[in-house]
Design an enzyme around this catalytic site. Structure first.
Site, PDB file in Angstrom:
ATOM      1  N   THR A  56       0.537  -6.317 -15.916  1.00 36.83           N
ATOM      2  CA  THR A  56       1.896  -5.099 -16.605  1.00 36.83           C
ATOM      3  C   THR A  56       2.579  -5.422 -17.741  1.00 36.83           C
ATOM      4  OG1 THR A  56       1.271  -4.062 -14.702  1.00 36.83           O
ATOM      5  CG2 THR A  56       3.146  -3.194 -16.342  1.00 36.83           C
ATOM      6  N   TYR A 144      -2.703 -16.386  -8.623  1.00 36.12           N
ATOM      7  CA  TYR A 144      -3.339 -14.742  -8.908  1.00 36.12           C
ATOM      8  C   TYR A 144      -4.356 -14.213  -8.672  1.00 36.12           C
ATOM      9  CZ  TYR A 144      -3.557 -10.406 -11.064  1.00 36.12           C
ATOM     10  OH  TYR A 144      -3.691  -8.538 -11.511  1.00 36.12           O
ATOM     11  N   LYS A 168      -1.664 -14.028  -4.523  1.00 33.82           N
ATOM     12  CA  LYS A 168      -1.621 -13.320  -4.888  1.00 33.82           C
ATOM     13  C   LYS A 168      -2.666 -11.961  -4.346  1.00 33.82           C
ATOM     14  CE  LYS A 168      -0.518  -9.801  -8.590  1.00 33.82           C
ATOM     15  NZ  LYS A 168      -0.158  -9.835  -9.903  1.00 33.82           N
TER      16      LYS A 168
END
Length: 303
Positions: A56, A144, A168
Site C-alpha cells: 500500500t 511476507y 504475513k
C-alpha cells in the site's frame, strides 16, 4: 524514541499491521510530512503496528533512495508510539541496504517482501532472507508470503531462520497455512492474515491472529473494532463490521487490484488529506463510476 523488544513486537503482530501510504506532492516527489495526520489517527485509534514500504506504500514504485527516506521519515513520525516494520525487497543489494537503513531509522523489525523475480529457487529464498537479516544487525523479521508455491519445506525452512518472528500469510489458502503452522508448532511465531479485514475470519479459524490493513489510512477505528470483535470470538459482530467496509475493498480490487492504492488515496483526498496520486502502473484517476461510489460510501461513513 521507544525501543520495542522482540516479545513486544511479537505481541503487536497479533493486532493490526497498518500499511501506510507514501504521500507525493504535485510534482510527484515524496512528501513524508503529509503522513503525519494519518499516523496520528492510526496510533490514537489503537492500531498496534505500522508498516512503511509495504505494498500500500507503493514499494515497487519507489526508487531505492525514496524507500530509504520513507523508512526514516515514517519511523520518526511514529515516534516510538507503536512498533514500526520496515518493508525491504527487490534485488539482494537493495534489500540489504534498506535493511541496514531501516535499522538505523529505529524500525522495530523488517517485513521481507516475497521476490517477484521469475527465477526463484526455494532454497535461494531462504538464503535471501538470511542475508537480509544479517544486514539488519539482527532485527526481527516478518515474512511476507504472497505465493505459497515455493512449497511447505521452503516455508518451514524460512520460519526456522534465526530472527523470524512472524509470517504475513497473504494467500487465500487457510488450510495450507494450517499445515505450515502444524510443521512449525514448536516455534512461537505470529501467523498474521495478510489479506486484510475481509479474509481475517477464515484465517482466524485456522489459528492466525491479527491482520494487515490499508483501511487504517482512512478509517482506523473501524479496523480496530473488527479486531476487537475477532479477538472476542464475536464472529457475528465481525461479519457485520466487515460487511460495512466490503464495498471499499471491492473498489480497491477493481482493474486486477490496480485500484488498491488508488482508492485509498482518492478517499484521503475526499477527506481533505491529499497524499497525491499513485504512480503508474496503478489505476489513476478512478473511473467516474468508482469515484461516485467512493463519494457515496464516505458520505455514509460520516453519517
Amino acid at each position: 524514541m521507544t525501543a520495542f523488544t522482540f516479545s513486544q513486537l511479537r505481541a503487536a503482530l497479533n493486532g493490526i499491521s497498518g500499511i501506510l501510504v507514501t504521500p507525493f506532492d504535485d510534482q510527484d516527489q515524496i512528501a513524508p510530512r503529509k503522513l503525519a495526520p494519518i499516523v496520528d489517527r492510526a496510533v490514537d485509534a489503537g492500531v498496534h503496528c505500522l508498516v512503511v514500504n509495504g505494498n500500500t506504500s507503493e514499494f515497487y514504485g519507489l526508487s531505492p533512495e525514496e524507500a530509504v527516506s520513507m523508512a526514516h521519515a515514517a519511523t520518526e513520525l511514529v515516534g516510538g508510539r507503536a512498533p514500526v516494520l520496515g518493508g525491504v525487497g527487490r534485488d539482494i543489494g537493495q534489500a540489504c541496504r534498506l535493511a541496514r537503513e531501516s535499522a538505523r531509522a529505529g524500525a522495530s523489525g523488517l517485513m521481507v517482501h516475497q521476490l517477484p523475480d521469475p527465477f526463484v529457487a526455494p532454497r535461494g529464498v531462504v538464503e535471501y532472507v538470511k542475508r537480509v537479516g544479517d544486514a539488519s544487525g539482527g532485527l526481527p523479521i516478518v515474512l511476507y508470503l504472497r505465493n505459497e508455491g515455493i512449497g511447505l519445506a521452503a516455508i518451514e525452512a524460512l520460519c526456522r531462520l534465526p530472527g523470524v518472528v512472524g509470517i504475513k500469510w497473504a494467500s487465500p489458502t487457510p488450510l495450507l497455512m494450517g499445515e505450515a503452522m502444524r510443521r512449525c508448532a514448536d516455534l512461537d511465531l505470529a501467523w498474521v492474515c495478510g489479506l486484510a479485514e475481509i479474509w481475517a475470519p477464515p484465517l482466524y479459524a485456522m489459528g492466525a491472529r491479527g491482520f494487515t490493513s490499508g483501511l487504517i489510512n482512512v478509517k482506523p477505528a473501524h479496523s480496530v473494532a473488527i479486531h476487537q470483535a475477532l479477538e472476542a470470538a464475536d464472529y457475528p459482530r465481525a461479519r457485520v463490521l466487515i460487511e460495512q467496509m466490503r464495498a471499499f475493498e471491492s473498489l480497491r480490487a477493481e482493474e486486477q487490484n490496480g485500484c488498491n492504492v488508488s482508492v485509498v488515496k482518492a478517499a484521503l483526498q475526499l477527506l481533505g488529506q491529499d497524499c497525491g496520486a499513485p504512480r503508474p502502473p496503478a489505476a489513476w484517476p478512478l473511473t467516474e463510476a468508482s469515484a461516485q461510489a467512493l463519494r457515496q460510501l464516505l458520505a455514509g461513513w460520516r453519517d
